[in-house]
Each structure stands twice: as C-alpha cells, then as structure tokens.
Enzyme design. Sequence first.
Site, short mmCIF file in Angstrom:
data_model
loop_
_atom_site.label_atom_id
_atom_site.label_comp_id
_atom_site.label_asym_id
_atom_site.label_seq_id
_atom_site.Cartn_x
_atom_site.Cartn_y
_atom_site.Cartn_z
CG HIS A 219 -2.14 -0.84 0.88
ND1 HIS A 219 -2.21 -1.98 0.42
CD2 HIS A 219 -3.55 -0.41 0.61
CE1 HIS A 219 -3.37 -2.65 0.03
NE2 HIS A 219 -4.18 -1.56 0.14
CB SER A 223 -1.02 -2.23 -7.92
OG SER A 223 -2.01 -2.75 -6.85
CE LYS A 246 -9.15 -7.24 -14.61
NZ LYS A 246 -8.59 -6.60 -15.55
CG ASP A 247 -9.26 -9.05 -7.43
OD1 ASP A 247 -8.87 -9.40 -8.56
OD2 ASP A 247 -8.97 -8.29 -6.61
CD GLU A 290 1.50 -33.94 -3.73
OE1 GLU A 290 1.67 -35.22 -4.50
OE2 GLU A 290 0.42 -33.26 -3.63
C1 HEM Z 1 -1.17 -22.90 3.61
C2 HEM Z 1 -2.37 -23.64 3.67
C3 HEM Z 1 -2.11 -25.30 3.57
C4 HEM Z 1 -1.57 -26.04 2.75
C5 HEM Z 1 -0.66 -25.68 1.46
C6 HEM Z 1 -1.77 -27.49 3.02
C7 HEM Z 1 -1.51 -28.49 2.43
C8 HEM Z 1 -1.83 -29.82 2.75
C9 HEM Z 1 -1.41 -31.13 2.19
C10 HEM Z 1 -0.71 -31.10 0.57
C11 HEM Z 1 -2.06 -31.99 2.54
C12 HEM Z 1 -1.86 -33.72 2.11
C13 HEM Z 1 -3.30 -33.72 1.40
C14 HEM Z 1 -3.47 -35.49 1.14
O1 HEM Z 1 -2.56 -36.05 0.23
O2 HEM Z 1 -4.34 -36.11 1.74
C15 HEM Z 1 -2.71 -31.87 3.82
C16 HEM Z 1 -3.35 -32.48 4.69
C17 HEM Z 1 -3.78 -32.02 5.81
N1 HEM Z 1 -4.06 -30.62 6.40
FE1 HEM Z 1 -3.41 -29.20 5.22
N2 HEM Z 1 -2.83 -27.32 4.26
C18 HEM Z 1 -2.91 -26.09 4.73
C19 HEM Z 1 -3.64 -25.67 5.68
C20 HEM Z 1 -4.23 -26.39 6.71
C21 HEM Z 1 -4.70 -25.77 7.92
C22 HEM Z 1 -4.76 -24.53 8.40
C23 HEM Z 1 -5.16 -27.15 8.60
C24 HEM Z 1 -5.81 -27.42 10.09
C25 HEM Z 1 -6.22 -26.37 10.73
C26 HEM Z 1 -4.82 -28.46 7.89
C27 HEM Z 1 -5.00 -29.61 8.34
C28 HEM Z 1 -4.86 -30.80 7.53
C29 HEM Z 1 -4.96 -31.97 8.02
C30 HEM Z 1 -5.59 -32.57 9.39
C31 HEM Z 1 -4.45 -33.11 6.88
C32 HEM Z 1 -4.42 -34.70 6.78
C33 HEM Z 1 -5.65 -34.94 6.07
C34 HEM Z 1 -5.42 -35.32 4.62
O3 HEM Z 1 -4.46 -35.92 4.20
O4 HEM Z 1 -6.10 -35.01 3.82
N3 HEM Z 1 -4.09 -27.98 6.75
N4 HEM Z 1 -2.47 -30.19 3.78
#
Ligand code: HEM
Lengths: 408, 188
Positions: A219, A223, A246-247, A290
């Site tokens: 800010h 931009s 637009k967004d 990945e």
């Molecule tokens: C920047 C944000 C986030 C990214 C990039 C991210 C990415 C991921 C990825 C790549 C997986 C594996 C998915 C799979 O192959 O099953 C995963 C699983 C998981 N994430 Fe996240 N996540 C994010 C935010 C969060 C938040 C905020 C929470 C909880 C408050 C969370 C809870 C979980 C849980 C419990 C799993 C295991 C269940 C599963 O494998 O599907 N994630 N996450």
Amino acid sequence: MATASTAQKSTWRKIYEWHESRLPIVTYLDHVVGTKYPAPRNLNYFWNFGFIAGFMLLVMILTGVFLAMNYTPHVTLAFDSVERIMRDVNYGWLMRYLHMNGASFFFIAVYIHIFRGLYYGSYKAPREVLWWIGVLLLLAMMATAFMGYVLPWGQMSFWGATVITNLFSALPVVGKSIVTLLWGGFSVDNPTLNRFFALHFLLPFVIVGLIVLHIWALHLPGSNNPLGIEATPADKVPFHPYYTIKDTFGVGAFLLVYFAVVFWAPNMLGDADNYIPANPLVTPAHIVPEWYFLPFYAILRAIPNKLIGVLAMFGSILVLFVLPWLDTSRIRSATFRPVYRVLFWVFVADCALLTWCGAQLPEGLPLVLGRVGAAWYFFHMLILMPVVGWLETPKPLPASISQSVTGG
Amino acid sequence: MANTAPAHSMHGDGADGDTRRDFLLHMTIATGVVGTAMMVWPLVDSMNPAADTLSLSTIEFSIAGLKEGQDITVVWRGKPVFVRYRTPEELKSAQDVDVKDLRDPQTDASRVKKGHDAILIVVGVCTHLGCIPLGQKATDPRGEFGGWFCPCHGSQYDASGRIRKGPAPANLEVPPYTFVNDTTVRIG
Ligand code: HEM
Ligand code: FES
C-alpha cells in the site's frame, strides 16, 4: 456523512456510527481494499492471482480445520483416520479432496502471481520489501504443503519426509544433529508425525500474518501495472468497486477449474503410492514429490554432489531475494524490454522443463536435460539478469497510462 | 504533557550513557536476553529424542541360522540393519580394494569385528537421502560392486557397504555392536 442530521439517520446507521466511532474497522477496510485505495486503471487479469491465492488460503484453513477434527496424528492410526474421513465421515471425501487439490491450486495461483511479478518487474524499487515478503510466503507455503503431505502417512508421505529431512544432513558438522532434532528420534517416526501436524496447523496462520505485511508493503507504493510506469492519480480508480468485482469474477473462473478437478479427477495430481500405508523398511521404486516441488527436486538431482545439490536447490529460491539487485534494468515492464521479454519466456520454458525432469528417473536423457535446465536457471538469474539490464536498449516509455491508450 | 517524566537524555547526573537509569536499562536488557535464551533451549531440546525413544536403542538377535551368502534384516531404532554373511569371494573382493581409490576410505577390516570377518553389519540407510538400498533379497539388483543399490538416486555400495558410485557421500554406517557370544549380536 456529516450532512445528514441525526434525526434523519436510520437506526442501523446510528448503530453503525456508534460502533465505527469506537472501532473504525469498516473505515479501515475501506482504506485497505475499498473505495479509498486507488489502483492503476490498466491492471490486466494477471493481477487477479494475488486475490485468488488469498482466497485459496481461506479454503485451506476452512477445510483443514474440519479435517483436523477427524484426523489422528499417530503412526498406527493416521492412514486409517484419513481413509475413515474418505469413507465414513459425512462429506469427509469433499473436505479432503478440496484440501488436497486446494494445495495444488494454491500453488498454481501463487506461481502465476510470481511469474506476473517477474514479467512486469514488480520486484524492482520501491517494491523490494514487498517482494521479499512474497518469497517468505512461498517458503512458508512450501513448508506447510510438505508437512501436510506427510500427514496421511502413505508410502510417499513417509519417504518424501525421509528424503526431504535428510537434505539437512548435507550440512557439515551440525547436519546430523539437525536431522535428529527434526525427527525427534533416529528415523521419521511418530514424534515426527506429531510435530508435523502441530506445525502444519500453525504455519497457515503465520502465512496470514505474512499476508498482512505483504499488503501493508503493497500500500505504500501501490500496485505496479502492465506498463510498469508510475500511475498518476488521474490514472487510478478506487479498488472498490472496480477491482473487487474484477477479482470476484476471477475467483469464480478459477473455482470452475478447481471444482472440475475436485469432482472429476480428484487424484489426477496425486501419486497412487500414497494410498499404500507407510512402510519404513521398503522404499518405493520411484520417489516423486508433489508436482509443485518438481523443478526444485530436478535441480537437487542434477548435481552429483550431495551438499552442492542441496545448496543449489535452496539457492534456486533464495536467489529471488536478491533479484531486485541482480536485475540492473530500471525499466520494470518486459513490454518495453525486447531482449528480457524473450528471455522471460525461455525462463518459463526452463521451469517447465525442470518440472518434467523432476518427475522422471534421474538417468539418461532426463538427467542430461535436468542438468541443462538447472544450469540455465542459474545462468538466467545470475548472469543474464545483470548483463541484459546493462546492454539492452529499451523501447520508449509512454508518458502516462492514459497517453499509452490515447496516443496523445 | 506536563505529567510525563522528562525525556531520558535530559535526565540524570552523569555524562551521556552513564546514568543510573542507563545502568538499570542495560541490566534489564541483559536479564531479558539471558532469560529468553534460557527458555528457548528447553523448547528446542524438547524436540530431540525423548527418554523413551532413546531407551529403545539396544537390540539383541541371533545369527545362528544365517548361512554363507545369506542376508537378514533386523530393525534398530526404526531403521533396517543389514546383516550379511559374506561368501569367500565377496570377502576377497571387499578386502582387495585399494583404499586410496575410495570416496570414503575405510578398510574392510575396520568395518567388521575381528574373528567375524565374514559377517558384515551395516545400517541399511543410504547415506545420500535416506532411502533403503536394494540387495537384501537374492532377486534384488546389487549394483556393479556386488553390494547394494539405492533405487532413489542410484548410489552403489560394495560388499563392504562402501560407497563406490552415485551421489551418496559416505559408506553405509556401521552401527555400534558387539558379539555377545559367537551367534548373538547386540546393537546399540
Ligand atoms: C497454507 C495452507 C495449507 C496447505 C498448503 C496445506 C496442504 C496440505 C496437503 C498437501 C495435505 C495432504 C493432502 C493429502 O494428500 O491427503 C494436507 C493434509 C492435511 N491438512 Fe493441510 N494445508 C494447509 C492448511 C491446513 C490447515 C490450516 C489445517 C488445520 C487447521 C490443515 C489440516 C490438515 C490435515 C488434518 C491434513 C491430513 C488429512 C489429509 O491428508 O487429507 N491444513 N494439507
Ligand atoms: S537416497 Fe540413495 S541415492 Fe539418494
């Protein structure tokens, strides 16, 4: 506004003003993303992806919290708890597929956002700190996604975690102790899974904090724009309603693609091996990260020396921190830089090549191409960026944004 | 504001940076820094292996059934440990290597226990990035040097578990172990 007397105001208006005079949150937001934030009038659709990335973060936090309600971070239970989410929990499959593919689409948005910055020179003065925070956001996202991928405790989870944590063992002297510290044991095991879950929960909120700083740093200068020249007040329009609409449209279009994958090809971007429970005694024949990590993985494997390979991999991201000084051209937009413009697209192709190489076995042609690609990556950043900036003759810049349209 | 204390630089009795207030300020900062450091270490160290994890770090097993040319894999600290009863040819190939040519120079004798020369015991974890090399099963590829072959990035180990080719920097690690008697080994 103050023109209307109190008697004419509606009750809602009075409540609103009472509250606003105590916590002026609406006024504040109006300055940040509303009518009081002027944005250049010529932003194109590439400027949608910051907003889209922010939206995807919200999707990840929302679906993540609900997944966490049913997930169990223990080596004997994690895999089954994810399968239970998929089969037994109401809409559990939806939460998981949204989260799993959400990570991919989050990266798609952020990568387009970064390449936008590279093309239009958004990293140059006075936006260096803004750019730095962007690189920090990328690193935080990578850490989050890496640890998330470990949670379902499949074969790729386990071996991905093993290979990535072992990267730190390349460091001289302290390497081994750092790896033991990361693991909380002598191999990737229950303590590792536990702490990765805790950090995977925490880091997205750190990302939220970084985004606040990112917007703050945005800010002051405002931009950048496709012409890369300063936008005069006459060349700006209020963010709301012009860019909010637009967004919103951009998010809608992006969600169409995202949902198409979630509902029709939810495992397209994943690896089948991760549906095999983790086995610490058997390494899968072909370990691949990945897709969003593939270019970096290709750089790691391009170099036959462990320490240098690891340094090159981290270096490929860290070099972005000094990019504002490696690029010696003062012209921001590639539109006016005939040589850089070509090199930009070569660089995009190079990243695509590295992505492909990262997914192949590191032998024969993919290994050779991976080496060429990795060498070009650093040649582009470290040599071409400064040299082209010195030697290139830029095209004449328009005097203002409106002049570029009217020609007058 | 009449009621606020005068600005720091205008107050005090000594020269610049030499007042009692400065002293107190420096003491407070120093205490704060030391206190923070004292709190950070427990946080960091809590991530290191816990006592129960450490207590799992000794195992004992028998090699009575192991015949020449055979391998067994035992688990120690969550990692596979390769135990190979080497054939005379394998043993000779491992002993005849010129140590100077090796990336991580070690003689075969320094990697086994005296009197048990044919028994090689190494941690089955690739020193590159931690994959499990192939070569424990008769059908596995063992690489060009008759030892183990890591499928992840192609490291090859010889019959003494020494790195011969590929990106790994070091030989397969020899765990701390002793022969409790002729057929029983204790690792850890
Ligand atoms: C920047 C944000 C986030 C990214 C990039 C991210 C990415 C991921 C990825 C790549 C997986 C594996 C998915 C799979 O192959 O099953 C995963 C699983 C998981 N994430 Fe996240 N996540 C994010 C935010 C969060 C938040 C905020 C929470 C909880 C408050 C969370 C809870 C979980 C849980 C419990 C799993 C295991 C269940 C599963 O494998 O599907 N994630 N996450
Ligand atoms: S982990 Fe064995 S070669 Fe890379």
